[in-house]
Design a protein around this motif. Structure first.
Motif, PDB file in Angstrom:
ATOM      1  N   THR A   1      -4.720   4.665   5.974  1.00 19.89           N
ATOM      2  CA  THR A   1      -3.595   5.188   6.145  1.00 19.89           C
ATOM      3  C   THR A   1      -2.360   5.434   7.730  1.00 19.89           C
ATOM      4  OG1 THR A   1      -2.723   7.132   4.409  1.00 19.89           O
ATOM      5  CG2 THR A   1      -1.256   7.198   5.752  1.00 19.89           C
ATOM      6  N   PHE A   2      -3.158   5.765   8.863  1.00 17.19           N
ATOM      7  CA  PHE A   2      -2.833   5.949  10.351  1.00 17.19           C
ATOM      8  C   PHE A   2      -2.845   4.090  10.618  1.00 17.19           C
ATOM      9  CE2 PHE A   2      -5.248   3.728  13.650  1.00 17.19           C
ATOM     10  CZ  PHE A   2      -4.050   4.853  14.814  1.00 17.19           C
ATOM     11  N   ARG A   3      -3.411   3.054   9.530  1.00 13.98           N
ATOM     12  CA  ARG A   3      -3.658   1.789   9.983  1.00 13.98           C
ATOM     13  C   ARG A   3      -2.314   1.081  10.116  1.00 13.98           C
ATOM     14  NH1 ARG A   3      -9.507   1.152   8.940  1.00 13.98           N
ATOM     15  NH2 ARG A   3     -10.492   1.751  11.055  1.00 13.98           N
ATOM     16  N   GLU A   4      -1.995   1.348   8.226  1.00 15.81           N
ATOM     17  CA  GLU A   4      -0.325   0.726   7.755  1.00 15.81           C
ATOM     18  C   GLU A   4       0.435   1.798   8.624  1.00 15.81           C
ATOM     19  OE1 GLU A   4       1.693  -1.001   4.732  1.00 15.81           O
ATOM     20  OE2 GLU A   4      -0.373  -0.688   5.470  1.00 15.81           O
ATOM     21  N   LEU A   5       0.899   2.817   9.120  1.00 18.39           N
ATOM     22  CA  LEU A   5       1.096   3.601   9.851  1.00 18.39           C
ATOM     23  C   LEU A   5       2.175   2.715  11.719  1.00 18.39           C
ATOM     24  CD1 LEU A   5       3.782   5.652  10.103  1.00 18.39           C
ATOM     25  CD2 LEU A   5       1.976   6.900  11.420  1.00 18.39           C
TER      26      LEU A   5
ATOM     27  N   PRO B   1       2.706  11.309   1.164  1.00 21.99           N
ATOM     28  CA  PRO B   1       3.440  11.240   2.043  1.00 21.99           C
ATOM     29  C   PRO B   1       3.350  12.689   3.243  1.00 21.99           C
ATOM     30  CG  PRO B   1       3.922  11.045  -0.005  1.00 21.99           C
ATOM     31  CD  PRO B   1       2.931  11.141  -0.479  1.00 21.99           C
ATOM     32  N   TRP B   2       2.180  13.686   1.822  1.00 19.96           N
ATOM     33  CA  TRP B   2       1.162  14.634   3.405  1.00 19.96           C
ATOM     34  C   TRP B   2       0.836  14.008   4.157  1.00 19.96           C
ATOM     35  CZ3 TRP B   2      -4.069  15.020   3.513  1.00 19.96           C
ATOM     36  CH2 TRP B   2      -4.633  14.037   2.293  1.00 19.96           C
ATOM     37  N   LEU B   3       0.384  12.550   4.346  1.00 18.97           N
ATOM     38  CA  LEU B   3      -0.929  12.601   5.007  1.00 18.97           C
ATOM     39  C   LEU B   3      -0.208  10.825   5.934  1.00 18.97           C
ATOM     40  CD1 LEU B   3      -3.676  11.711   6.303  1.00 18.97           C
ATOM     41  CD2 LEU B   3      -3.686   9.121   4.503  1.00 18.97           C
ATOM     42  N   VAL B   4       1.364  10.979   5.556  1.00 21.07           N
ATOM     43  CA  VAL B   4       2.244  10.756   6.492  1.00 21.07           C
ATOM     44  C   VAL B   4       2.310  11.960   7.884  1.00 21.07           C
ATOM     45  CG1 VAL B   4       4.217   9.479   7.619  1.00 21.07           C
ATOM     46  CG2 VAL B   4       2.567   8.692   5.472  1.00 21.07           C
ATOM     47  N   LEU B   5       2.577  13.012   6.986  1.00 19.26           N
ATOM     48  CA  LEU B   5       2.959  14.050   8.170  1.00 19.26           C
ATOM     49  C   LEU B   5       1.660  14.945   8.946  1.00 19.26           C
ATOM     50  CD1 LEU B   5       4.628  16.789   8.658  1.00 19.26           C
ATOM     51  CD2 LEU B   5       3.156  18.046   6.750  1.00 19.26           C
ATOM     52  N   PHE B   6       0.442  14.300   8.316  1.00 18.90           N
ATOM     53  CA  PHE B   6      -0.506  14.289   9.337  1.00 18.90           C
ATOM     54  C   PHE B   6      -0.190  13.342  10.356  1.00 18.90           C
ATOM     55  CE2 PHE B   6      -4.714  12.781   9.497  1.00 18.90           C
ATOM     56  CZ  PHE B   6      -5.577  13.441  11.051  1.00 18.90           C
ATOM     57  N   LEU B   7      -0.369  12.370  10.279  1.00 15.88           N
ATOM     58  CA  LEU B   7      -0.412  11.158  11.370  1.00 15.88           C
ATOM     59  C   LEU B   7       0.858  11.209  12.348  1.00 15.88           C
ATOM     60  CD1 LEU B   7      -1.063   8.079   9.037  1.00 15.88           C
ATOM     61  CD2 LEU B   7      -2.737   9.070  10.629  1.00 15.88           C
TER      62      LEU B   7
ATOM     63  N   LYS C   1       5.683  -3.565  13.455  1.00 17.53           N
ATOM     64  CA  LYS C   1       6.353  -4.345  13.411  1.00 17.53           C
ATOM     65  C   LYS C   1       7.931  -4.436  13.535  1.00 17.53           C
ATOM     66  CE  LYS C   1       3.378  -6.468   9.949  1.00 17.53           C
ATOM     67  NZ  LYS C   1       2.819  -6.776   8.585  1.00 17.53           N
ATOM     68  N   PHE C   2       8.380  -3.155  13.351  1.00 16.65           N
ATOM     69  CA  PHE C   2       9.842  -2.546  13.434  1.00 16.65           C
ATOM     70  C   PHE C   2       9.848  -2.803  14.691  1.00 16.65           C
ATOM     71  CE2 PHE C   2      12.119   1.437  14.696  1.00 16.65           C
ATOM     72  CZ  PHE C   2      13.359   0.960  14.402  1.00 16.65           C
ATOM     73  N   GLN C   3       9.184  -1.789  15.263  1.00 12.90           N
ATOM     74  CA  GLN C   3       9.620  -1.888  17.200  1.00 12.90           C
ATOM     75  C   GLN C   3       9.742  -3.511  17.731  1.00 12.90           C
ATOM     76  OE1 GLN C   3       6.431  -1.262  20.608  1.00 12.90           O
ATOM     77  NE2 GLN C   3       7.331   0.597  20.447  1.00 12.90           N
ATOM     78  N   GLN C   4       8.753  -4.627  17.021  1.00 19.90           N
ATOM     79  CA  GLN C   4       8.807  -5.681  18.027  1.00 19.90           C
ATOM     80  C   GLN C   4      10.183  -6.846  17.351  1.00 19.90           C
ATOM     81  OE1 GLN C   4       6.390  -7.684  19.539  1.00 19.90           O
ATOM     82  NE2 GLN C   4       8.602  -8.376  19.586  1.00 19.90           N
ATOM     83  N   ARG C   5      10.827  -5.918  15.895  1.00 19.36           N
ATOM     84  CA  ARG C   5      12.150  -6.531  15.582  1.00 19.36           C
ATOM     85  C   ARG C   5      13.095  -5.881  16.708  1.00 19.36           C
ATOM     86  NH1 ARG C   5      10.085  -5.779  10.466  1.00 19.36           N
ATOM     87  NH2 ARG C   5      11.363  -3.822  10.336  1.00 19.36           N
ATOM     88  N   HIS C   6      13.637  -4.931  16.634  1.00 24.03           N
ATOM     89  CA  HIS C   6      14.144  -4.269  17.874  1.00 24.03           C
ATOM     90  C   HIS C   6      14.053  -4.765  18.960  1.00 24.03           C
ATOM     91  CE1 HIS C   6      17.065  -0.783  19.488  1.00 24.03           C
ATOM     92  NE2 HIS C   6      15.544  -1.056  20.752  1.00 24.03           N
ATOM     93  N   ILE C   7      12.794  -5.211  19.578  1.00 23.22           N
ATOM     94  CA  ILE C   7      12.763  -5.809  20.710  1.00 23.22           C
ATOM     95  C   ILE C   7      13.059  -7.162  20.224  1.00 23.22           C
ATOM     96  CG2 ILE C   7      11.516  -7.186  22.816  1.00 23.22           C
ATOM     97  CD1 ILE C   7       9.239  -4.871  21.840  1.00 23.22           C
ATOM     98  N   ASP C   8      13.072  -7.638  19.975  1.00 25.28           N
ATOM     99  CA  ASP C   8      13.570  -9.327  19.618  1.00 25.28           C
ATOM    100  C   ASP C   8      14.925  -8.868  19.518  1.00 25.28           C
ATOM    101  OD1 ASP C   8      11.407 -10.473  19.719  1.00 25.28           O
ATOM    102  OD2 ASP C   8      10.809 -10.767  16.960  1.00 25.28           O
ATOM    103  N   GLU C   9      15.909  -8.160  18.964  1.00 28.79           N
ATOM    104  CA  GLU C   9      17.416  -8.064  18.617  1.00 28.79           C
ATOM    105  C   GLU C   9      17.507  -7.451  20.509  1.00 28.79           C
ATOM    106  OE1 GLU C   9      17.993  -5.037  16.054  1.00 28.79           O
ATOM    107  OE2 GLU C   9      17.204  -5.508  14.129  1.00 28.79           O
TER     108      GLU C   9
ATOM    109  N   MET D   1       0.976  -0.837   0.126  1.00 24.50           N
ATOM    110  CA  MET D   1       0.106  -0.214  -0.551  1.00 24.50           C
ATOM    111  C   MET D   1       0.593   0.800   0.220  1.00 24.50           C
ATOM    112  SD  MET D   1      -3.254   1.076   3.087  1.00 24.50           S
ATOM    113  CE  MET D   1      -3.251   2.855   3.237  1.00 24.50           C
ATOM    114  N   SER D   2       0.571   2.489  -0.709  1.00 26.74           N
ATOM    115  CA  SER D   2       1.569   3.416  -1.342  1.00 26.74           C
ATOM    116  C   SER D   2       0.537   4.292  -0.642  1.00 26.74           C
ATOM    117  CB  SER D   2       1.475   4.015  -2.411  1.00 26.74           C
ATOM    118  OG  SER D   2       1.706   5.181  -2.591  1.00 26.74           O
ATOM    119  N   ILE D   3       1.544   5.100   0.843  1.00 25.81           N
ATOM    120  CA  ILE D   3       0.616   5.961   1.641  1.00 25.81           C
ATOM    121  C   ILE D   3       1.231   7.750   1.105  1.00 25.81           C
ATOM    122  CG2 ILE D   3       0.868   7.226   4.197  1.00 25.81           C
ATOM    123  CD1 ILE D   3       2.366   4.411   4.936  1.00 25.81           C
TER     124      ILE D   3
END
Length: 132
Positions: free
Chosen positions: A110-114, A5-11, A120-128, A1-3
């Motif tokens: 967009t929020f849900r994807e973010l 960019p301006w909406l990512v800023l909003f989020l 997922k990123f945070q869980q990988r960090h925790i696992d590391e 899914m392509s987000i």
């Protein structure tokens, strides 16, 4: 899914506890500015590039907080996913979207994807951290 960019800023801004919006921070006002300052596609593209740079800076800042939360969670729950928090944030996104005149069909997916990619990123960090 392509987000968009301006909406990512909003989020990203909406997640900041220091985010304060004025009555002029809404779709109608930004559209008015675009009408007054953008007279061709080149103008639009330059403005979108400017906004994209700001979005990426805010995403970087937000990701730093996501990572730091992972540091803290690695010492307690060891789990990044908190559905209660996601639900709470979704309610905030809905409320703020309505305030900003941002269509929910844009902000919610967009929020849900973010949120999901951040989890997922945070869980990988925790696992590391736990594997060290």
């Amino acid at each position: 899914m392509s987000i968009p960019p301006w909406l990512v800023l909003f989020l990203a801004i909406s997640f900041s506890a220091q985010a304060v919006f004025s009555a002029e921070d809404n779709l109608s006002r930004y559209y008015e500015i675009a009408e007054q300052t953008c007279f061709d596609i080149g103008d639009i593209r330059r403005e979108m590039d400017r906004v994209n740079r700001e979005i990426l800076k805010l995403m970087t800042e937000r990701t730093a907080y996501v990572k730091r939360a992972g540091d803290l969670k690695s010492q307690t729950t060891k789990i990044a996913d908190d559905r209660g928090r996601v639900k709470d944030q979704e309610r905030k996104i809905i409320d703020l979207s309505l305030e900003l005149e941002l269509p929910l069909e844009i902000s919610l997916p967009t929020f849900r994807e973010l949120m999901e990619t951040s989890i997922k990123f945070q869980q990988r960090h925790i696992d590391e951290l736990l594997s060290q």
